[in-house]
Design a protein around this motif. Structure first.
Motif, PDB file in Angstrom:
ATOM      1  N   UNK A 171      26.198  31.907  48.625  1.00  0.00           N
ATOM      2  CA  UNK A 171      26.680  33.144  47.993  1.00  0.00           C
ATOM      3  C   UNK A 171      28.071  33.423  48.210  1.00  0.00           C
ATOM      4  N   UNK A 172      28.413  32.951  49.558  1.00  0.00           N
ATOM      5  CA  UNK A 172      29.981  33.346  50.148  1.00  0.00           C
ATOM      6  C   UNK A 172      30.891  32.403  49.054  1.00  0.00           C
ATOM      7  N   UNK A 173      30.599  31.326  48.792  1.00  0.00           N
ATOM      8  CA  UNK A 173      31.598  30.261  48.181  1.00  0.00           C
ATOM      9  C   UNK A 173      31.430  30.656  46.620  1.00  0.00           C
ATOM     10  N   UNK A 174      30.115  31.044  46.059  1.00  0.00           N
ATOM     11  CA  UNK A 174      30.194  30.864  44.646  1.00  0.00           C
ATOM     12  C   UNK A 174      29.533  32.207  43.952  1.00  0.00           C
ATOM     13  N   UNK A 175      29.199  33.143  44.849  1.00  0.00           N
ATOM     14  CA  UNK A 175      28.744  34.309  44.514  1.00  0.00           C
ATOM     15  C   UNK A 175      27.188  34.252  44.078  1.00  0.00           C
ATOM     16  N   UNK A 176      26.448  35.415  43.544  1.00  0.00           N
ATOM     17  CA  UNK A 176      25.012  35.334  43.151  1.00  0.00           C
ATOM     18  C   UNK A 176      25.126  34.296  41.923  1.00  0.00           C
ATOM     19  N   UNK A 177      24.087  33.347  41.929  1.00  0.00           N
ATOM     20  CA  UNK A 177      23.667  32.331  41.216  1.00  0.00           C
ATOM     21  C   UNK A 177      22.222  32.459  40.648  1.00  0.00           C
ATOM     22  N   UNK A 178      21.964  32.237  39.287  1.00  0.00           N
ATOM     23  CA  UNK A 178      20.555  32.289  38.857  1.00  0.00           C
ATOM     24  C   UNK A 178      19.771  31.269  39.607  1.00  0.00           C
ATOM     25  N   UNK A 179      18.514  31.340  39.413  1.00  0.00           N
ATOM     26  CA  UNK A 179      17.583  30.337  39.775  1.00  0.00           C
ATOM     27  C   UNK A 179      17.807  28.992  39.303  1.00  0.00           C
ATOM     28  N   UNK A 180      18.065  28.991  38.023  1.00  0.00           N
ATOM     29  CA  UNK A 180      18.296  27.662  37.458  1.00  0.00           C
ATOM     30  C   UNK A 180      19.378  26.810  38.113  1.00  0.00           C
ATOM     31  N   UNK A 181      20.612  27.499  38.417  1.00  0.00           N
ATOM     32  CA  UNK A 181      21.567  26.809  38.992  1.00  0.00           C
ATOM     33  C   UNK A 181      21.088  26.463  40.545  1.00  0.00           C
ATOM     34  N   UNK A 182      20.510  27.449  41.206  1.00  0.00           N
ATOM     35  CA  UNK A 182      20.449  27.123  42.601  1.00  0.00           C
ATOM     36  C   UNK A 182      19.072  25.882  42.792  1.00  0.00           C
ATOM     37  N   UNK A 183      18.578  25.751  41.738  1.00  0.00           N
ATOM     38  CA  UNK A 183      17.543  24.788  41.680  1.00  0.00           C
ATOM     39  C   UNK A 183      18.101  23.486  41.809  1.00  0.00           C
ATOM     40  N   UNK A 184      19.360  23.327  40.852  1.00  0.00           N
ATOM     41  CA  UNK A 184      19.949  22.331  40.927  1.00  0.00           C
ATOM     42  C   UNK A 184      20.528  21.797  42.215  1.00  0.00           C
ATOM     43  N   UNK A 185      21.262  22.753  42.529  1.00  0.00           N
ATOM     44  CA  UNK A 185      22.221  22.715  44.038  1.00  0.00           C
ATOM     45  C   UNK A 185      21.226  22.547  45.341  1.00  0.00           C
ATOM     46  N   UNK A 186      19.837  22.711  44.899  1.00  0.00           N
ATOM     47  CA  UNK A 186      19.153  22.548  46.255  1.00  0.00           C
ATOM     48  C   UNK A 186      18.557  21.094  46.137  1.00  0.00           C
TER      49      UNK A 186
END
Length: 637
Positions: A530-545
């Motif tokens: 969140x600090x680096x990229x701000x609030x992200x949707x779940x689809x983007x978070x899913x890939x980052x995880x």
């Protein structure tokens, strides 16, 4: 950790309280004692006495007194153990540890070493950036254009991070050292070893070292030279740096705050530096976050008077309301909190340059007192010429007023509110007693005043983050099965709407990040992301995880979210916020209970543990009362 009383006695016998206090307070000899201006309240003539023969200090103005340990705890905000260890280091003693296994002692030693090493890494980077500034004409011209002299730049340790991606590779022999990432100096991206990319976090920015109250570098803020975004970039949260606890410039401003008699809180690093240049060296700034109760506590350790300076636009008003909420539990009869609003076209720097130092000093003197601003916040968007508008103001004012500590100021504000509502104080209190403040907002219904539209109640005791927000229940009951567990439930709510992370208090975030693995690790990853990229949707978070050790936990939580969505009506954002708030309050109750048990165990060896125990108990009692009130007013399913 319990420290034997025999060691405390030996430590106090070895240290000289005059030396300890003299590091922070200028003292002069006066007979058999030493005197100086009290560091705990504002005064013009010295009433603070240090008595070497009895090894204690006492202020005849505010009543502060104690030994060398108490001084460090009160002046620097240290815990009892930290203060003892600080003094022991000065005299070459090793603090003994009772009833601690060798493994626990080794972990403690390793953690202390790690923190010290992180501090050394940060200071090494600060020195490199200071050297780089001397060879950066563009950065020097920028600072000159803002009116910053070389002397002020040196005072605040300003530097410059060059535009290259790997400047720090020439500063640290091992650029792959994990400490560089842990300290927030570099960023690593990529999962596979061959694709991993490592680069400096700060590039082409004026660098502002952030120091703690002892003067140690704990993080950085960087400002661009032009109009690029983001304009300011902070270090991420680390073992040393927590933006909700620190104030930029407080270390540099301490003496000026004592001399001026008040602290001036601004919104940016450049405001602090520019104000110091223009005759107001008593300025500090929050670190890109709303003012927190911990900020207010730190300020009131330095002075009894605080002036918050904000822009006069809507964003400035919202920031001022959050500062008001943070300050309310600390607004005692002997303290002053005021709010200064500049015209929208000005910040403090531009205002002084345009109209002069005297004009700004006059605006400070005319700043709105807390009592008047509280009424303004409660009455906003309320038509006080109508009964309906006054009734709405009464409900909005309730949580604000209840957050004030007992005293004359609280009674005075009660009378002011009653007059504005055209009611007697008795009737006003009767209305509040009949309708507990378990829903609504403290700002006339505006959700941007307190995140999630939550009224704010006072916290008890020092060292606690202040106000705890309680939420009322939704008028439309939610039909959903019970969560798997509180930590899973919290993960589901945050991953489903990451924007909620920004509105959590620092205490909320710290509570989640300190959970046992893998939950704590997941929440720390959310905080960094969140600090680096701000609030992200779940689809983007899913890939980052992908590939993260907590990936399965996140997928399980979101699978639960989809099941709940299929089994209930469409959920509104504020309902999810309410759900998370209620969950965190219950988790906080469990945490406070655990802290109480620790305080009970420590009370035999640590006298200050009794104060913590009382504060924790009162805090837990208030939190439980709020939750009970919410449940008693919940609609039947």
């Amino acid at each position: 950790m319990a420290i034997p009383q025999s060691f405390i006695d030996e430590l106090l016998a070895r240290v000289d309280i005059v030396d300890v206090v003299g590091r922070y307070v200028p003292l002069r000899k006066a007979g058999t004692s030493f005197v100086g201006l009290c560091p705990f309240h504002s005064e013009k003539s010295p009433s603070f006495n240090v008595v070497p023969t009895k090894q204690f200090y006492h202020c005849f103005g505010c009543g502060a007194s104690g030994n060398a340990i108490r001084f460090l705890m009160e002046h620097l905000g240290l815990g009892f153990i930290d203060a003892v260890e600080d003094l022991a280091t000065q005299v070459g003693l090793t603090v003994p540890k009772e009833e601690r296994s060798l493994a626990d002692q080794a972990r403690d030693a390793a953690e202390r070493t790690r923190r010290q090493t992180l501090g050394l890494v940060l200071e090494q980077a600060a020195q490199a950036w200071r050297r780089a500034l001397k060879d950066a004409p563009r950065a020097i011209e920028y600072l000159k254009g803002r009116g910053v002299s070389g002397a002020v730049a040196r005072q605040y340790g300003l530097g410059y991070a060059p535009p290259g991606w790997h400047f720090l590779a020439g500063v640290f022999p091992n650029y792959d050292d994990p400490l560089l990432e842990e300290s927030g100096l570099v960023i690593t991206q990529g999962e596979d070893e061959g694709e991993r990319r490592r680069y400096d976090r700060f590039r082409d920015r004026i660098m502002f070292p952030i120091r703690n109250i002892k003067g140690d570098c704990i993080g950085f803020g960087g400002r661009v030279l032009g109009d690029e975004k983001p304009k300011y970039l902070n270090s991420p949260e680390t073992a040393l740096f927590h933006k909700g606890r620190e104030l930029y410039g407080l270390y540099e401003a301490r003496q000026a705050i004592h001399q001026a008699g008040y602290a001036l809180v601004t919104e940016g690093y450049m405001d602090v530096v520019a104000l110091a240049q223009l005759g107001f060296p008593n300025a500090v700034a929050t670190l890109g976050t709303a003012c927190t109760p911990e900020h207010v506590q730190k300020l009131f350790r330095q002075t009894d008077s605080v002036v918050f300076s904000f822009d006069g636009d809507a964003a400035g008003r919202r920031a001022a309301q959050k500062a008001l909420i943070a300050a309310l539990p600390h607004a005692t009869d002997l303290r002053s909190v005021r709010f200064l609003f500049l015209p929208p076209e000005h910040d403090p720097d531009s205002y002084i340059r345009a109209l002069g130092q005297a004009a700004f000093a006059e605006r400070v003197a005319e700043a709105v007192p807390l009592s008047r601003f509280l009424l303004e916040v409660a009455a906003q968007e309320c038509d006080l010429d109508s009964a309906e508008g006054r009734a709405r103001m009464v409900r909005a004012a309730q949580a604000l007023w209840q957050a004030l500590p007992e005293g004359a100021l609280r009674l005075q504000i009660l009378e002011d509110l009653a007059r504005a509502a055209q009611m007697s104080t008795a009737n006003l209190l009767a209305v509040w007693q009949a309708n507990p403040a378990t829903s609504g907002t403290p700002a006339g219904g505006r959700s941007d005043t307190a995140p999630h539209g939550a009224p704010t109640y006072p916290a008890a005791g020092r060292g606690h983050p202040g106000a705890v927000r309680f939420l009322g229940t939704s008028r439309r009951p939610l039909r959903r099965p019970a969560p798997i567990g509180k930590a899973d439930h919290a993960a589901r709510l945050v991953l489903d709407d990451m924007a909620q992370w920004e509105h959590l208090t620092h205490e909320d975030q710290a509570l989640l990040c300190a959970l046992p693995e893998p939950h704590g690790e997941l929440f720390r990853w959310i905080d960094r992301t969140f600090h680096d990229q701000g609030p992200l949707p779940w689809g983007t978070l899913r890939e980052a995880l992908r590939g993260e050790p907590f990936e399965d936990l996140a997928l399980r939580a979101m699978s639960l979210a989809r099941e709940l969505a299929r089994g209930s009506d469409e959920r509104r954002p504020h309902e999810a916020q309410q759900e998370l708030r209620g969950l965190l309050n219950r988790m906080l109750l469990e945490h406070l209970s655990a802290l109480e048990n620790e305080a009970v165990a420590q009370a035999a060896e640590d006298p200050s543990a009794l104060d913590r125990l009382r504060a924790l108990h009162e805090r837990r009692r208030q939190l439980q009362a709020g939750l009970d009130a919410v449940e008693s007013h919940a609609p039947s399913p």
